[in-house]
Design a protein around this motif. Structure first.
Motif, PDB file in Angstrom:
ATOM      1  N   GLY A 208     -21.057  22.605 -32.212  1.00 38.24           N
ATOM      2  CA  GLY A 208     -19.929  21.706 -32.058  1.00 38.24           C
ATOM      3  C   GLY A 208     -18.610  22.361 -32.409  1.00 38.24           C
ATOM      4  N   LEU A 209     -17.534  21.723 -31.976  1.00 36.62           N
ATOM      5  CA  LEU A 209     -16.169  22.180 -32.251  1.00 36.62           C
ATOM      6  C   LEU A 209     -15.456  21.086 -33.029  1.00 36.62           C
ATOM      7  CD1 LEU A 209     -13.633  23.823 -29.840  1.00 36.62           C
ATOM      8  CD2 LEU A 209     -12.990  21.731 -31.038  1.00 36.62           C
ATOM      9  N   PHE A 210     -14.826  21.499 -34.145  1.00 37.38           N
ATOM     10  CA  PHE A 210     -14.059  20.550 -34.949  1.00 37.38           C
ATOM     11  C   PHE A 210     -12.635  21.063 -35.056  1.00 37.38           C
ATOM     12  CE2 PHE A 210     -12.360  18.548 -38.711  1.00 37.38           C
ATOM     13  CZ  PHE A 210     -12.860  17.257 -38.641  1.00 37.38           C
ATOM     14  N   ALA A 211     -11.697  20.248 -34.594  1.00 37.76           N
ATOM     15  CA  ALA A 211     -10.273  20.616 -34.640  1.00 37.76           C
ATOM     16  C   ALA A 211      -9.576  19.808 -35.725  1.00 37.76           C
ATOM     17  CB  ALA A 211      -9.628  20.360 -33.287  1.00 37.76           C
ATOM     18  N   TYR A 212      -8.818  20.501 -36.569  1.00 34.78           N
ATOM     19  CA  TYR A 212      -8.090  19.842 -37.653  1.00 34.78           C
ATOM     20  C   TYR A 212      -6.714  19.397 -37.165  1.00 34.78           C
ATOM     21  CZ  TYR A 212     -11.708  21.774 -40.680  1.00 34.78           C
ATOM     22  OH  TYR A 212     -12.925  22.081 -41.263  1.00 34.78           O
ATOM     23  N   ALA A 213      -6.108  18.529 -37.937  1.00 29.32           N
ATOM     24  CA  ALA A 213      -4.798  17.991 -37.545  1.00 29.32           C
ATOM     25  C   ALA A 213      -3.722  19.066 -37.506  1.00 29.32           C
ATOM     26  CB  ALA A 213      -4.397  16.872 -38.509  1.00 29.32           C
ATOM     27  N   ASN A 214      -3.855  20.152 -38.323  1.00 23.41           N
ATOM     28  CA  ASN A 214      -2.848  21.217 -38.341  1.00 23.41           C
ATOM     29  C   ASN A 214      -3.068  22.246 -37.238  1.00 23.41           C
ATOM     30  OD1 ASN A 214      -5.112  22.529 -39.237  1.00 23.41           O
ATOM     31  ND2 ASN A 214      -4.248  23.184 -41.208  1.00 23.41           N
ATOM     32  N   GLY A 215      -4.085  22.048 -36.396  1.00 19.34           N
ATOM     33  CA  GLY A 215      -4.336  22.967 -35.295  1.00 19.34           C
ATOM     34  C   GLY A 215      -5.487  23.913 -35.525  1.00 19.34           C
ATOM     35  N   ASN A 216      -5.884  24.166 -36.782  1.00 24.49           N
ATOM     36  CA  ASN A 216      -7.037  25.025 -37.056  1.00 24.49           C
ATOM     37  C   ASN A 216      -8.308  24.380 -36.491  1.00 24.49           C
ATOM     38  OD1 ASN A 216      -5.251  26.630 -38.416  1.00 24.49           O
ATOM     39  ND2 ASN A 216      -5.909  25.990 -40.467  1.00 24.49           N
ATOM     40  N   ARG A 217      -9.272  25.235 -36.190  1.00 23.92           N
ATOM     41  CA  ARG A 217     -10.511  24.671 -35.660  1.00 23.92           C
ATOM     42  C   ARG A 217     -11.706  25.549 -36.023  1.00 23.92           C
ATOM     43  NH1 ARG A 217      -8.501  26.920 -30.602  1.00 23.92           N
ATOM     44  NH2 ARG A 217     -10.027  28.353 -29.673  1.00 23.92           N
ATOM     45  N   TYR A 218     -12.864  24.889 -36.041  1.00 24.55           N
ATOM     46  CA  TYR A 218     -14.131  25.581 -36.316  1.00 24.55           C
ATOM     47  C   TYR A 218     -15.041  25.381 -35.113  1.00 24.55           C
ATOM     48  CZ  TYR A 218     -18.844  26.365 -38.127  1.00 24.55           C
ATOM     49  OH  TYR A 218     -20.147  26.803 -38.299  1.00 24.55           O
ATOM     50  N   GLU A 219     -15.660  26.471 -34.680  1.00 21.84           N
ATOM     51  CA  GLU A 219     -16.632  26.429 -33.587  1.00 21.84           C
ATOM     52  C   GLU A 219     -17.919  27.076 -34.074  1.00 21.84           C
ATOM     53  OE1 GLU A 219     -15.088  28.360 -30.150  1.00 21.84           O
ATOM     54  OE2 GLU A 219     -13.242  27.171 -30.101  1.00 21.84           O
ATOM     55  N   GLY A 220     -19.005  26.334 -34.048  1.00 16.96           N
ATOM     56  CA  GLY A 220     -20.266  26.917 -34.492  1.00 16.96           C
ATOM     57  C   GLY A 220     -21.328  25.867 -34.739  1.00 16.96           C
ATOM     58  N   GLU A 221     -22.207  26.199 -35.684  1.00 20.10           N
ATOM     59  CA  GLU A 221     -23.377  25.369 -35.944  1.00 20.10           C
ATOM     60  C   GLU A 221     -23.107  24.359 -37.062  1.00 20.10           C
ATOM     61  OE1 GLU A 221     -27.037  28.342 -34.783  1.00 20.10           O
ATOM     62  OE2 GLU A 221     -26.053  28.669 -36.716  1.00 20.10           O
ATOM     63  N   TRP A 222     -23.764  23.192 -36.906  1.00 20.96           N
ATOM     64  CA  TRP A 222     -23.651  22.114 -37.878  1.00 20.96           C
ATOM     65  C   TRP A 222     -25.044  21.604 -38.234  1.00 20.96           C
ATOM     66  CZ3 TRP A 222     -18.766  20.196 -39.472  1.00 20.96           C
ATOM     67  CH2 TRP A 222     -17.668  20.697 -38.759  1.00 20.96           C
TER      68      TRP A 222
END
Length: 294
Positions: A208-222
């Motif tokens: 999954g991809l998680f995007a934060y309000a400040n623009g940073n994001r994480y792409e990977g396993e959950w």
């Protein structure tokens, strides 16, 4: 012409005793008498078959009774009162109302169900349960209805593709299973964050991809709603990329590199990471010199 009466052995039957046949005298031969007897035997067997049917129906003997199950008067009246087809409005003892189609006393087809709490469902029904496509909403001030869920239902539960709207302004668009977010879906949160990927039992689970309000994001396993496994964290505010392994939401080990557009970031780092030195990161503290690594 000779008048011939019926054979005495058959005269005990009422309708035979009054019959007399005018037959020509040439019927004295044996063949003609046999034909006459055959006709009378056929009539006799037909009469007995009718009498045996009447005996089975009216007899008090258990083994001669009909095997067809009989319904009581109350059961017949209940079946006659079953709701079938379109009904204008039906009220139950709790005050809820239903307007729509019925089949064998069950909600079946298209219909609208309104609860006393203000919740409303409009859509498909099958055997008394929400099944197919439907919209669930609730009453708000000024007699407005706010949609809670629109999508597919299966045996009274959210299952299939659907969109759910939450009270805080968040909403989810994706797959459902047994009233829970399950499968691929997208979620827009009220705080400005966003997630797209796999779900399991209402939690992030899988890729999954998680995007934060400040623009940073994480792409990977959950796993169970936490970062767990291999992934990439894009620090778009500082212009750096972090690649590594996460365990229970925390970075266990990773490497940090500059993104090629680092200097256009919102808050770039003061100095770039040297190309000939691999930046090793434990947790979130970058290590940028060989001395620090040693």
């Amino acid at each position: 012409m000779t008048q011939v009466a019926v054979v005495p052995s058959l005269s005990y039957l009422p309708f035979y005793s009054v019959l007399h046949y005018q037959v020509p005298s040439e019927l004295d031969n044996t063949a003609q008498w046999i034909r006459l007897l055959i006709v009378m035997l056929i009539l006799l067997s037909w009469k007995r078959s009718r009498a045996s049917k009447a005996l089975i129906v009216g007899s008090g003997m258990p083994f001669l009774k009909s095997t067809e199950k009989k319904l009581s008067v109350s059961q017949r009246r209940e079946i006659a009162s079953y709701k079938n087809g379109l009904r204008c409005k039906i009220f139950n003892i709790s005050g809820n109302t239903y307007k729509g189609e019925w089949k064998n006393n069950e909600r079946h087809g298209k219909g609208i169900f309104l609860e006393t709490s203000g919740k409303r469902y409009e859509g498909d029904w099958e055997h008394g349960l929400r099944h197919g496509y439907g919209i669930q909403s609730h009453m708000e001030p000024h007699c407005l209805h706010a949609i809670e869920y629109t999508g597919e239902w299966y045996e009274g539960k959210r299952q299939g593709q659907g969109i759910s709207y939450y009270a805080d302004g968040s909403y989810y668009d994706g797959a459902w299973l047994d009233n829970k977010r399950h499968g691929h879906g997208r979620m827009w949160f009220a705080d400005g964050t966003f997630y797209e990927g796999e779900w399991k039992n209402d939690q992030f689970h899988g890729l999954g991809l998680f995007a934060y309000a400040n623009g940073n994001r994480y792409e990977g396993e959950w796993k169970c709603g936490l970062k767990n496994g291999c992934g990439r964290y894009y620090h778009l505010d500082s212009g750096q990329l972090q690649e590594g392994v996460w365990v229970n939401g925390n970075c266990s080990c990773s490497t940090m590199t500059d993104i090629y557009y680092r200097q256009t970031a919102k808050d770039p780092t003061q100095y770039p990471i040297p190309e000939n030195i691999q930046s090793l990161v434990y947790g979130f503290a970058p290590v940028t010199t060989v001395q620090q690594i040693i």
